[in-house]
Motif scaffolding. Sequence first.
Motif, PDB file in Angstrom:
ATOM      1  N   ILE A  55      48.487  36.692  43.714  1.00 25.73           N
ATOM      2  CA  ILE A  55      49.652  36.323  42.915  1.00 25.73           C
ATOM      3  C   ILE A  55      50.213  35.032  43.490  1.00 25.73           C
ATOM      4  CG2 ILE A  55      51.969  37.031  42.210  1.00 25.73           C
ATOM      5  CD1 ILE A  55      50.945  39.955  42.521  1.00 25.73           C
ATOM      6  N   GLY A  56      50.343  34.026  42.645  1.00 24.23           N
ATOM      7  CA  GLY A  56      50.770  32.705  43.099  1.00 24.23           C
ATOM      8  C   GLY A  56      49.709  31.686  42.766  1.00 24.23           C
ATOM      9  N   ASP A  57      49.626  30.635  43.549  1.00 24.85           N
ATOM     10  CA  ASP A  57      48.685  29.545  43.284  1.00 24.85           C
ATOM     11  C   ASP A  57      47.343  29.834  43.935  1.00 24.85           C
ATOM     12  OD1 ASP A  57      50.688  28.161  41.927  1.00 24.85           O
ATOM     13  OD2 ASP A  57      51.428  27.260  43.785  1.00 24.85           O
ATOM     14  N   SER A  58      46.363  30.173  43.109  1.00 26.86           N
ATOM     15  CA  SER A  58      45.020  30.428  43.621  1.00 26.86           C
ATOM     16  C   SER A  58      44.019  30.298  42.483  1.00 26.86           C
ATOM     17  CB  SER A  58      44.929  31.827  44.230  1.00 26.86           C
ATOM     18  OG  SER A  58      43.656  32.031  44.789  1.00 26.86           O
ATOM     19  N   ARG A  59      42.818  29.893  42.811  1.00 22.97           N
ATOM     20  CA  ARG A  59      41.766  29.780  41.798  1.00 22.97           C
ATOM     21  C   ARG A  59      40.739  30.890  41.924  1.00 22.97           C
ATOM     22  NH1 ARG A  59      41.195  23.289  41.903  1.00 22.97           N
ATOM     23  NH2 ARG A  59      43.113  22.911  40.791  1.00 22.97           N
ATOM     24  N   SER A  60      40.607  31.442  43.106  1.00 24.07           N
ATOM     25  CA  SER A  60      39.617  32.495  43.325  1.00 24.07           C
ATOM     26  C   SER A  60      40.325  33.817  43.607  1.00 24.07           C
ATOM     27  CB  SER A  60      38.732  32.148  44.520  1.00 24.07           C
ATOM     28  OG  SER A  60      37.968  33.276  44.917  1.00 24.07           O
ATOM     29  N   PRO A  61      39.866  34.908  42.995  1.00 23.91           N
ATOM     30  CA  PRO A  61      40.490  36.203  43.258  1.00 23.91           C
ATOM     31  C   PRO A  61      39.984  36.874  44.535  1.00 23.91           C
ATOM     32  CG  PRO A  61      38.756  36.455  41.639  1.00 23.91           C
ATOM     33  CD  PRO A  61      38.841  34.984  41.949  1.00 23.91           C
ATOM     34  N   ILE A  62      38.965  36.319  45.142  1.00 26.68           N
ATOM     35  CA  ILE A  62      38.365  36.971  46.313  1.00 26.68           C
ATOM     36  C   ILE A  62      39.274  36.804  47.530  1.00 26.68           C
ATOM     37  CG2 ILE A  62      36.346  37.087  47.818  1.00 26.68           C
ATOM     38  CD1 ILE A  62      35.916  37.920  44.832  1.00 26.68           C
ATOM     39  N   ILE A  63      39.588  37.925  48.142  1.00 23.40           N
ATOM     40  CA  ILE A  63      40.442  37.931  49.332  1.00 23.40           C
ATOM     41  C   ILE A  63      39.543  37.867  50.568  1.00 23.40           C
ATOM     42  CG2 ILE A  63      42.101  39.278  50.681  1.00 23.40           C
ATOM     43  CD1 ILE A  63      43.117  40.413  47.975  1.00 23.40           C
ATOM     44  N   GLU A  64      39.697  36.811  51.323  1.00 17.56           N
ATOM     45  CA  GLU A  64      38.892  36.642  52.524  1.00 17.56           C
ATOM     46  C   GLU A  64      39.335  37.653  53.583  1.00 17.56           C
ATOM     47  OE1 GLU A  64      40.695  34.176  51.092  1.00 17.56           O
ATOM     48  OE2 GLU A  64      39.091  33.093  50.054  1.00 17.56           O
ATOM     49  N   ASP A  65      38.458  37.927  54.535  1.00 16.46           N
ATOM     50  CA  ASP A  65      38.798  38.850  55.621  1.00 16.46           C
ATOM     51  C   ASP A  65      40.070  38.392  56.338  1.00 16.46           C
ATOM     52  OD1 ASP A  65      36.648  40.414  55.036  1.00 16.46           O
ATOM     53  OD2 ASP A  65      35.471  39.863  56.797  1.00 16.46           O
ATOM     54  N   SER A  66      40.883  39.363  56.706  1.00 15.18           N
ATOM     55  CA  SER A  66      42.120  39.163  57.476  1.00 15.18           C
ATOM     56  C   SER A  66      43.208  38.410  56.722  1.00 15.18           C
ATOM     57  CB  SER A  66      41.843  38.431  58.805  1.00 15.18           C
ATOM     58  OG  SER A  66      40.863  39.120  59.550  1.00 15.18           O
ATOM     59  N   THR A  67      43.122  38.314  55.381  1.00 13.89           N
ATOM     60  CA  THR A  67      44.128  37.559  54.631  1.00 13.89           C
ATOM     61  C   THR A  67      44.921  38.399  53.630  1.00 13.89           C
ATOM     62  OG1 THR A  67      42.595  36.864  52.880  1.00 13.89           O
ATOM     63  CG2 THR A  67      42.777  35.431  54.832  1.00 13.89           C
ATOM     64  N   ALA A  68      44.687  39.706  53.554  1.00 18.16           N
ATOM     65  CA  ALA A  68      45.456  40.538  52.621  1.00 18.16           C
ATOM     66  C   ALA A  68      46.892  40.674  53.121  1.00 18.16           C
ATOM     67  CB  ALA A  68      44.821  41.912  52.472  1.00 18.16           C
ATOM     68  N   ASP A  69      47.835  40.490  52.217  1.00 20.00           N
ATOM     69  CA  ASP A  69      49.238  40.758  52.539  1.00 20.00           C
ATOM     70  C   ASP A  69      49.545  42.242  52.387  1.00 20.00           C
ATOM     71  OD1 ASP A  69      50.444  38.000  52.900  1.00 20.00           O
ATOM     72  OD2 ASP A  69      49.453  37.775  50.964  1.00 20.00           O
ATOM     73  N   LEU A  70      48.847  42.869  51.438  1.00 19.85           N
ATOM     74  CA  LEU A  70      49.091  44.278  51.122  1.00 19.85           C
ATOM     75  C   LEU A  70      47.765  44.947  50.805  1.00 19.85           C
ATOM     76  CD1 LEU A  70      50.945  46.700  50.341  1.00 19.85           C
ATOM     77  CD2 LEU A  70      51.228  45.616  48.088  1.00 19.85           C
ATOM     78  N   LEU A  71      47.537  46.094  51.425  1.00 23.17           N
ATOM     79  CA  LEU A  71      46.374  46.937  51.142  1.00 23.17           C
ATOM     80  C   LEU A  71      46.900  48.248  50.582  1.00 23.17           C
ATOM     81  CD1 LEU A  71      43.368  47.824  51.402  1.00 23.17           C
ATOM     82  CD2 LEU A  71      43.834  48.355  53.793  1.00 23.17           C
TER      83      LEU A  71
END
Length: 197
Positions: A55-71
């Motif tokens: 959610i916000g400014d991003s072009r790719s939906p893939i969440i890289e390792d160690s970058t999730a704000d919420l699981l």
Amino acid sequence: MDPYNIYICGVGGQGIIKTSIVIGEAAMKSDLGVVMSEIHGMSQRGGVVSTELKIGDSRSPIIEDSTADLLIAFEPIEALRAISKASKDTYVVVNTSSIMPFNIQGSEIPYPEVSAVLEELESKVKHVFAMDAEKMAKKSGHVLSLNMVMLGGATAISGFPIEKDVILKSMKANLPEKSIPINRKAFEDGFEFVLSK
């Protein structure tokens, strides 16, 4: 706005995709950019299902390792399977009701104690909110409202980027009208549970 990364995981039939749609549409109603990816896996057989939302400014939906704000983990073991997406500062909302994965049913590999799963999660992240969402859903009126219990808990997390009332409007737009009272109660119960911790 820097992307707020949400990784949702669980087992087929738990309402994970619907939860993602509710969040995604609420983000759009809030004039926030949103991209989403989903993996159905073997969902028809109780297999792994996951979705990734930025959610916000991003072009790719893939969440890289160690970058999730919420699981948001609808099943305890799936939380551990997804823990590589989390950092020490990630917020984790996890359902403590377990579902035996199809690949270990009938095998000699035991399902671990949920308390051991939670200990492992707490050793990796600072903020773990564990709740029996299945029990809360049944108390709300129907076990299928489990996903709204989880969504309520997630919405109460500090820093969640979408206002509660916008999430509720998105729920009303995406769920059958007759199910709204039960789902609203389930959502509020999850929200209050996390807020009280």
